[in-house]
Structures are given as C-alpha cells and as structure tokens.
Design a protein around this motif. Sequence first.
Motif, PDB file in Angstrom:
ATOM      1  N   THR A 173      40.599   4.995 -21.694  1.00 55.57           N
ATOM      2  CA  THR A 173      40.197   6.066 -22.610  1.00 55.57           C
ATOM      3  C   THR A 173      41.013   7.319 -22.287  1.00 55.57           C
ATOM      4  O   THR A 173      41.508   7.476 -21.171  1.00 55.57           O
ATOM      5  CB  THR A 173      38.713   6.420 -22.441  1.00 55.57           C
ATOM      6  OG1 THR A 173      38.547   7.057 -21.176  1.00 55.57           O
ATOM      7  CG2 THR A 173      37.825   5.192 -22.514  1.00 55.57           C
TER       8      THR A 173
ATOM      9  N   LYS B 201      51.603  12.363 -24.847  1.00 55.30           N
ATOM     10  CA  LYS B 201      52.096  11.548 -23.721  1.00 55.30           C
ATOM     11  C   LYS B 201      51.026  10.556 -23.276  1.00 55.30           C
ATOM     12  O   LYS B 201      51.315   9.389 -22.982  1.00 55.30           O
ATOM     13  CB  LYS B 201      52.496  12.457 -22.552  1.00 55.30           C
ATOM     14  CG  LYS B 201      53.081  11.667 -21.393  1.00 55.30           C
ATOM     15  CD  LYS B 201      53.518  12.549 -20.241  1.00 55.30           C
ATOM     16  CE  LYS B 201      52.335  13.000 -19.421  1.00 55.30           C
ATOM     17  NZ  LYS B 201      52.725  13.706 -18.185  1.00 55.30           N
TER      18      LYS B 201
ATOM     19  N   ARG C 201      61.084  16.690 -16.660  1.00 54.43           N
ATOM     20  CA  ARG C 201      61.456  15.519 -15.865  1.00 54.43           C
ATOM     21  C   ARG C 201      62.548  14.686 -16.526  1.00 54.43           C
ATOM     22  O   ARG C 201      62.917  13.616 -16.027  1.00 54.43           O
ATOM     23  CB  ARG C 201      60.232  14.646 -15.619  1.00 54.43           C
ATOM     24  CG  ARG C 201      59.279  15.308 -14.626  1.00 54.43           C
ATOM     25  CD  ARG C 201      58.275  14.319 -14.112  1.00 54.43           C
ATOM     26  NE  ARG C 201      57.199  14.119 -15.063  1.00 54.43           N
ATOM     27  CZ  ARG C 201      56.252  13.187 -14.955  1.00 54.43           C
ATOM     28  NH1 ARG C 201      56.284  12.340 -13.962  1.00 54.43           N
ATOM     29  NH2 ARG C 201      55.296  13.091 -15.833  1.00 54.43           N
TER      30      ARG C 201
ATOM     31  N   TYR D 221      59.376   9.063 -23.345  1.00 54.34           N
ATOM     32  CA  TYR D 221      58.306   8.073 -23.440  1.00 54.34           C
ATOM     33  C   TYR D 221      58.346   7.417 -24.813  1.00 54.34           C
ATOM     34  O   TYR D 221      58.491   8.096 -25.827  1.00 54.34           O
ATOM     35  CB  TYR D 221      56.941   8.748 -23.280  1.00 54.34           C
ATOM     36  CG  TYR D 221      56.675   9.324 -21.920  1.00 54.34           C
ATOM     37  CD1 TYR D 221      57.304  10.492 -21.495  1.00 54.34           C
ATOM     38  CD2 TYR D 221      55.783   8.697 -21.055  1.00 54.34           C
ATOM     39  CE1 TYR D 221      57.051  11.021 -20.244  1.00 54.34           C
ATOM     40  CE2 TYR D 221      55.518   9.222 -19.796  1.00 54.34           C
ATOM     41  CZ  TYR D 221      56.157  10.390 -19.400  1.00 54.34           C
ATOM     42  OH  TYR D 221      55.906  10.904 -18.166  1.00 54.34           O
TER      43      TYR D 221
ATOM     44  N   ARG E 201      46.241  10.705  -5.046  1.00 48.71           N
ATOM     45  CA  ARG E 201      47.646  10.449  -4.749  1.00 48.71           C
ATOM     46  C   ARG E 201      48.038  10.747  -3.304  1.00 48.71           C
ATOM     47  O   ARG E 201      48.760   9.993  -2.679  1.00 48.71           O
ATOM     48  CB  ARG E 201      48.520  11.288  -5.691  1.00 48.71           C
ATOM     49  CG  ARG E 201      49.546  10.464  -6.413  1.00 48.71           C
ATOM     50  CD  ARG E 201      50.286  11.289  -7.432  1.00 48.71           C
ATOM     51  NE  ARG E 201      49.401  11.804  -8.481  1.00 48.71           N
ATOM     52  CZ  ARG E 201      49.663  12.867  -9.230  1.00 48.71           C
ATOM     53  NH1 ARG E 201      50.762  13.558  -9.038  1.00 48.71           N
ATOM     54  NH2 ARG E 201      48.840  13.261 -10.173  1.00 48.71           N
TER      55      ARG E 201
ATOM     56  N   ALA F 186      39.424   5.291 -16.589  1.00 47.14           N
ATOM     57  CA  ALA F 186      39.789   6.665 -16.955  1.00 47.14           C
ATOM     58  C   ALA F 186      41.268   6.942 -16.727  1.00 47.14           C
ATOM     59  O   ALA F 186      41.788   7.950 -17.202  1.00 47.14           O
ATOM     60  CB  ALA F 186      38.959   7.660 -16.144  1.00 47.14           C
ATOM     61  N   HIS F 187      41.930   6.048 -15.994  1.00 48.07           N
ATOM     62  CA  HIS F 187      43.283   6.362 -15.528  1.00 48.07           C
ATOM     63  C   HIS F 187      44.069   5.050 -15.425  1.00 48.07           C
ATOM     64  O   HIS F 187      43.519   4.030 -15.010  1.00 48.07           O
ATOM     65  CB  HIS F 187      43.157   7.022 -14.137  1.00 48.07           C
ATOM     66  CG  HIS F 187      44.405   7.619 -13.607  1.00 48.07           C
ATOM     67  ND1 HIS F 187      45.462   6.863 -13.173  1.00 48.07           N
ATOM     68  CD2 HIS F 187      44.765   8.923 -13.417  1.00 48.07           C
ATOM     69  CE1 HIS F 187      46.426   7.674 -12.746  1.00 48.07           C
ATOM     70  NE2 HIS F 187      46.032   8.919 -12.899  1.00 48.07           N
TER      71      HIS F 187
ATOM     72  N   SER G 293      39.463  17.056 -20.546  1.00 42.55           N
ATOM     73  CA  SER G 293      39.146  16.208 -19.386  1.00 42.55           C
ATOM     74  C   SER G 293      40.045  16.638 -18.234  1.00 42.55           C
ATOM     75  O   SER G 293      41.247  16.874 -18.423  1.00 42.55           O
ATOM     76  CB  SER G 293      39.329  14.723 -19.700  1.00 42.55           C
ATOM     77  OG  SER G 293      40.627  14.480 -20.158  1.00 42.55           O
TER      78      SER G 293
ATOM     79  N   ASP H   5      34.481  15.336 -17.757  1.00 40.11           N
ATOM     80  CA  ASP H   5      34.647  15.602 -19.187  1.00 40.11           C
ATOM     81  C   ASP H   5      33.369  16.221 -19.733  1.00 40.11           C
ATOM     82  O   ASP H   5      32.482  16.594 -18.948  1.00 40.11           O
ATOM     83  CB  ASP H   5      35.088  14.328 -19.943  1.00 40.11           C
ATOM     84  CG  ASP H   5      33.999  13.270 -19.987  1.00 40.11           C
ATOM     85  OD1 ASP H   5      32.869  13.541 -19.542  1.00 40.11           O
ATOM     86  OD2 ASP H   5      34.276  12.175 -20.497  1.00 40.11           O
TER      87      ASP H   5
HETATM   88  C1  ACO Z   1      32.148  10.096 -20.150  1.00 42.66           C
HETATM   89  C2  ACO Z   1      33.228   9.671 -21.011  1.00 42.66           C
HETATM   90  O1  ACO Z   1      33.209   9.875 -22.172  1.00 42.66           O
HETATM   91  S1  ACO Z   1      34.555   8.872 -20.315  1.00 42.66           S
HETATM   92  C3  ACO Z   1      35.785   8.917 -21.592  1.00 42.66           C
HETATM   93  C4  ACO Z   1      36.325  10.256 -21.817  1.00 42.66           C
HETATM   94  N1  ACO Z   1      37.090  10.721 -20.688  1.00 42.66           N
HETATM   95  C5  ACO Z   1      38.382  10.371 -20.526  1.00 42.66           C
HETATM   96  O2  ACO Z   1      38.892   9.681 -21.381  1.00 42.66           O
HETATM   97  C6  ACO Z   1      39.125  10.837 -19.324  1.00 42.66           C
HETATM   98  C7  ACO Z   1      40.478  10.206 -19.301  1.00 42.66           C
HETATM   99  N2  ACO Z   1      41.280  10.556 -18.130  1.00 42.66           N
HETATM  100  C8  ACO Z   1      41.935  11.690 -18.043  1.00 42.66           C
HETATM  101  O3  ACO Z   1      41.890  12.522 -18.912  1.00 42.66           O
HETATM  102  C9  ACO Z   1      42.822  11.886 -16.840  1.00 42.66           C
HETATM  103  O4  ACO Z   1      42.985  10.673 -16.160  1.00 42.66           O
HETATM  104  C10 ACO Z   1      42.305  12.907 -15.815  1.00 42.66           C
HETATM  105  C11 ACO Z   1      42.213  14.261 -16.491  1.00 42.66           C
HETATM  106  C12 ACO Z   1      40.960  12.506 -15.278  1.00 42.66           C
HETATM  107  C13 ACO Z   1      43.324  12.978 -14.684  1.00 42.66           C
HETATM  108  O5  ACO Z   1      44.554  13.278 -15.253  1.00 42.66           O
HETATM  109  P1  ACO Z   1      45.822  13.709 -14.397  1.00 42.66           P
HETATM  110  O6  ACO Z   1      45.422  14.670 -13.347  1.00 42.66           O
HETATM  111  O7  ACO Z   1      46.886  14.105 -15.352  1.00 42.66           O
HETATM  112  O8  ACO Z   1      46.209  12.371 -13.696  1.00 42.66           O
HETATM  113  P2  ACO Z   1      47.565  12.059 -12.934  1.00 42.66           P
HETATM  114  O9  ACO Z   1      48.334  13.288 -12.634  1.00 42.66           O
HETATM  115  O10 ACO Z   1      47.208  11.186 -11.799  1.00 42.66           O
HETATM  116  O11 ACO Z   1      48.351  11.200 -14.023  1.00 42.66           O
HETATM  117  C14 ACO Z   1      49.404  10.335 -13.694  1.00 42.66           C
HETATM  118  C15 ACO Z   1      49.968   9.753 -14.954  1.00 42.66           C
HETATM  119  O12 ACO Z   1      48.957   8.986 -15.607  1.00 42.66           O
HETATM  120  C16 ACO Z   1      48.777   9.456 -16.935  1.00 42.66           C
HETATM  121  N3  ACO Z   1      47.367   9.348 -17.270  1.00 42.66           N
HETATM  122  C17 ACO Z   1      46.293   9.779 -16.543  1.00 42.66           C
HETATM  123  N4  ACO Z   1      45.157   9.463 -17.173  1.00 42.66           N
HETATM  124  C18 ACO Z   1      45.521   8.816 -18.317  1.00 42.66           C
HETATM  125  C19 ACO Z   1      44.777   8.252 -19.378  1.00 42.66           C
HETATM  126  N5  ACO Z   1      43.450   8.249 -19.373  1.00 42.66           N
HETATM  127  N6  ACO Z   1      45.461   7.685 -20.390  1.00 42.66           N
HETATM  128  C20 ACO Z   1      46.807   7.661 -20.379  1.00 42.66           C
HETATM  129  N7  ACO Z   1      47.564   8.175 -19.395  1.00 42.66           N
HETATM  130  C21 ACO Z   1      46.915   8.753 -18.374  1.00 42.66           C
HETATM  131  C22 ACO Z   1      49.235  10.884 -16.926  1.00 42.66           C
HETATM  132  O13 ACO Z   1      49.579  11.290 -18.232  1.00 42.66           O
HETATM  133  C23 ACO Z   1      50.399  10.813 -15.959  1.00 42.66           C
HETATM  134  O14 ACO Z   1      51.508  10.273 -16.666  1.00 42.66           O
HETATM  135  P3  ACO Z   1      53.051  10.512 -16.182  1.00 42.66           P
HETATM  136  O15 ACO Z   1      53.159   9.965 -14.800  1.00 42.66           O
HETATM  137  O16 ACO Z   1      53.851   9.757 -17.172  1.00 42.66           O
HETATM  138  O17 ACO Z   1      53.270  11.993 -16.226  1.00 42.66           O
END
Ligand code: ACO
Length: 573
Positions: free
Chosen positions: A114, A120, A170, A174, A361, A392-393, A465, A474
């Motif tokens: 999600t 991105k 960077r 993508y 990390r 979430a990730h 988020s 969130d």
């Molecule tokens: C209760 C609910 O409703 S749950 C559902 C709603 N909540 C969500 O969907 C939360 C989704 N997750 C997120 O928004 C994020 O993972 C966060 C905010 C928690 C953390 O984000 P960041 O701090 O940016 O994570 P991080 O720096 O480790 O990201 C590493 C890479 O993974 C990507 N990434 C992280 N989370 C996601 C995701 N959910 N979807 C796609 N890509 C992601 C980042 O864009 C980044 O990409 P890059 O390396 O190409 O630049």
Amino acid sequence: MMGVGTYGYTAPATSKSGGGAAGYDVPEGVEIRGRFDEEFAKILTKEALEFVVELQREFRNRIKYALECRKEAKRRYNEGAVPGFDPATKFIRETNWVCAPVPPAVADRRVEITGPVERKMIINALNSGAKVFMADFEDALSPTWENLMRGQVNLKDAVDGSITFHDKARNRVYKLNDKNTAKLFVRPRGWHLPEAHILIDGEPATGCLVDFGLYFFHNYAAFRQTQGAGFGPFFYLPKMENSREAKIWNCVFERAEKKAGIERGSIRATVLIETLPAVFQMDEILHELRDHSVGLNCGRWDYIFSYVKTFQGHPDRLLPDRFLVGMTQNFMRNYSDLLIRTCHRRGVHAMGGMAAQIPIRDDPAANEAALDLVRKDKLREVKAGHDGTWAAHPGLIPACMEVFTNNMGSNTPNQIQSMRREDASSITEEDLLERPRGVRTLEGLRLNTRVGIQYLAAWLTGTGSVPLYNLMEDAATAEISRVQNWQWIKYGVELDGDGLGVRVGNELFGRVVEEEMQRIEREVGKEKFKKGMYKEACKLFTRQCTAQTLDDFLTLDAYNHIVMHHPRGSSRL
Ligand SMILES: CC(=O)SCCNC(=O)CCNC(=O)[C@H](O)C(C)(C)COP(=O)(O)OP(=O)(O)OC[C@H]1O[C@@H](n2cnc3c(N)ncnc32)[C@H](O)[C@@H]1OP(=O)(O)O
Ligand SMILES: O=CC(=O)O
Ligand SMILES: [Mg+2]
C-alpha cells in the motif's frame, strides 16, 4: 480561508473555472477552486466532471442520510448502548448465498503493498513483487489539491503504462517493469470527507466520488485490457459503518458500469472492516456488494480507533497503552477470525492487515527484530486462514511472501475453500466487544502526543504517511493517539503501569505537550522545527485531545488548514 460546510456559493455564469484566463472548462453548476494546471486540466475535463456531477447529484442525499444515521448511532452508543448484530437482517446472516466468483486476475493476493498516490512510490510499488498495489487517497494521503490531482495524473500514467519518474538528485530514472507488475486497487477517501476545491451546485463535492469518478472515467477501458483481464477497475472501500453505505457504493458502481457500457459486476471492491459497528454487518455488506465484491480486509488501525470512538461515552472500556493493543488481544483476534469465516463462507478473500514495522536501515539488529515481528504477525494471519496481507514497505515483501507461500502453498492462490473456519461461527457479540487488557503509562501518553503532533505536522505540509520511531504512521494510527489521549483526559485515568500512579488531567497533559514539543525540536533540529508546521499541529492536536466532545475525525478539522482556494488569499497556507 473558507471553512468546510460554510459555503453559500452560487455558480458563476461563465463555464471557465479555476482562476485566470486559462481556467478549467466545467459543466454547469461546477466551480473549481483549486489551482489551474495544464496537467490537471487533462484530468478535469468537462466530460469527466460531468460524470462526477452525475454521481454527486444522484447520491448526495443518500450520503447525507447515511452520515445522519452514523450520528444517530453515535447518540445511542453515547447513551450506553453497544453495537450488535441487527435482528432485522438475520436472514442475510443465516441463509446460504455467495458473492460473484473472484476474477482470475486477482485470485492470488498473498501480499499487497500500500502507499500514497505519489509518482515514485507508485512505480516502486507496482514493481515491488507484491501481487497487488493499493494506491491510497485515504489514510496514507494528505488530501491537498496538489496531491489529489497529481495522484490522478500518476494513476492514469500508471494504468496506460507510460509512467516514469526522474530522480534528478540521484540521476535515476524510474519506469515500470515489463512484466509481473502488481495489480492496481485504488482506495478513495471515506464518505465523510468533502472536496472543498470542487463545488457542485454551490456545495463541496463528496471527496470519494471525486476520487472514484475521475479515476474510473479516465482508466476503466485501459485497466480492463491491461490489468483486469476483462474485469475492473478494482477498489478498496474504507471506514464504512453500515451496509447502507455499501449499498450506495454498489449503486455508484452500477451507475458507472452503465455509463461506460461495461458488464454489470465488472467493477470489484474489497471493503475494509475497520469500524466497530461494521464487524456486525460483514454479511450484510458483502450481500449488498455481492456482484461487485472481492472480499473484506481487517483494517486493524482504524478498527482500534473506532473502538475508542464508539465507546467514547463508556468509561469502563478504556484502552491500555497503544502499543499493547495488537491482534492478539481477544477482541481483535475474534474480529479477524469472524471476518475470515464470513468471507470464505461467501466465496471471497479475507485479507489481513498492516503490521506497523518498517525496515530500519542503520541498525541491523533492530531491523532483524522488526522483520521478526512482521513475520510473526503474518504467520498468525496465514494460519488463521487469511488469503493475503498488507505490507507498508517494499523491503517487507520477501518476508511476507515467504510466510504466506510456505504456509499456504505456492500452487494455491488463496485459502477460500480450504480454511472455512466453521469454528468461528460461534463468536458472539460479547467476544467481539471484549475489553482490551493492559496497563496505561505516562510514557504511553507522551508517545501518543509526540507521534500525534509530528504526524499532523507532516499531514499539514502535504505528507500523509511517515516513518516515526521506526514505525509507519498514517491517519489511522495517528487517530489512535488522539482518541486515546482524549479518553484518558476525559475520564481522568490513573497511569499506574509504570508505578507512577498519576492521574491524567488538563494540567498534566499541558506539561506533557510542552515537554514533548521540546523533545520534538531536539530530535528534528531547530531549523526543521521552525520551518515546519509543528506549532500549528500542536495547537490542533491539543485542542482535539482536550475537547469536551470528541471530534469525529482528526482530519476533518485539519482539512480546513490545507484547503488552498484560487485565486489565492482565501487559505491559511
Ligand atoms: C492503516 C493503513 O491504512 S495502512 C495503509 C496506508 N499506509 C501506507 O500505505 C503507508 C505506506 N508506506 C509508506 O508510506 C512509507 O513506507 C513510509 C512513509 C512508512 C516510509 O517511507 P520512507 O521513509 O520513504 O522509506 P524508505 O526511505 O525506507 O524508502 C526506501 C525506498 O522504498 C520506497 N518505498 C517505501 N515505502 C513504499 C511503499 N509503500 N510503496 C512504494 N515504495 C515505497 C521509497 O520510495 C524508497 O524508494 P527509492 O529507494 O527508489 O528512493
Ligand atoms: O486502513 C487500514 C487500517 O488499518 O486502518
Ligand atoms: Mg484505515
């Protein structure tokens, strides 16, 4: 700035809207008060807006009535009633019927990622190896005009396959993988949220009809060809409390299918069971949507929030510290077991929920510990009979996939037939309402405050988020922090879990807020603190935690602060 619901607006005679000569070309009765942008204009076409207007005019009264019914139910709960199964719909619960067969394209949903509709992240999510990507206009998105409209542009590009993103810092480009991208589900906002940048007949449009209408209009044809194998588009539906709300969605879907000239039952949706009243309506919700359903999902975070909200007038049902309220509490386990039983009986997916841990990390040991918690949560879900889960990730997907595949088998797409969970048919109203157990601590109050303020500060600046203290936060998780503080202050709870034995009152809370603001400033640094919206967030959060009457949603009041009307001058930002 204009407050939501304070509009006494009459549509102008001109059909250009959105500020300046290059306004949006709008149908009669519509005014766009969001910024004009050439890209947004490709989404806000006259034809697409006509479709949104059609939906708004046809359904607005039913939506208003459904929201009135929520208020009426709240009044009853506040007077001491508790939610329960509806005797009037016993026949729906007790007769044998099934939903329409699951579309082959989404039979296997073992891991779903999600994330907000950010460009991105959409590409990363679709490429992540997950079976499904739920693109979020809801819990994970701050609904600024820019986020919403860019989100629509991004989704359109994603569905037609052309989406790219250039990370200039960077020097990384993508784009989508050639194959095995995740299937797209879109989660519109809940029924309660208005869209104050689009006025229809002088009133703000219903947020979810804007999200649904624009996305459907622009993408249904391409989606059905490239993603849905003849079905679709697919949706997640949030925060419903009663099957009458599901019935409205069903009618919206039928209307959309008719308009598009596609077969009835093409559109499919998974409903989040994430309010306490809705757990007593699962059969009824599936029944309303039986031609459009692909299951239910355990939206655990909003569900916890809803437990507090529903019992706001019940001082005998106070929550322990937030981190103690997990899926192993009896009331949560019973909810997930009954959801699985209900879905499988009706032939659809029973989806698990979101573990809040995210990769850490810079600390391998802490990272392993977080992954271990996620694995345990997923193991519990798959063994209980869930057909898939949320991540979430992207970094969590391999672990989640492994647990589901090892325990479900790689040759079977789901457990709908194999895990009937007949044993869960004996779950009672009392089981679903069992009081959560655990202690309350001053540290719990501090953490709620620190997290709530930081989340709100991010939300006010357009981010819905965020990672905080190594967890995903969130709108749903922040709501728990808010209502728990409110509940503890309202009832002057004794915080005895850490042996301090202090009582929560406005004075103690005031001190905690002050100290936690200082801590936030130390943690984020003076510069970021000054530039950010921490003070505004603090004011909003404190007001809501100490209000005499509990606000229904954190984001409703906060929404007034992100409305940016054009021409400028009518917004606080
Ligand atoms: C209760 C609910 O409703 S749950 C559902 C709603 N909540 C969500 O969907 C939360 C989704 N997750 C997120 O928004 C994020 O993972 C966060 C905010 C928690 C953390 O984000 P960041 O701090 O940016 O994570 P991080 O720096 O480790 O990201 C590493 C890479 O993974 C990507 N990434 C992280 N989370 C996601 C995701 N959910 N979807 C796609 N890509 C992601 C980042 O864009 C980044 O990409 P890059 O390396 O190409 O630049
Ligand atoms: O939307 C999901 C939740 O847990 O809330
Ligand atoms: Mg939710």
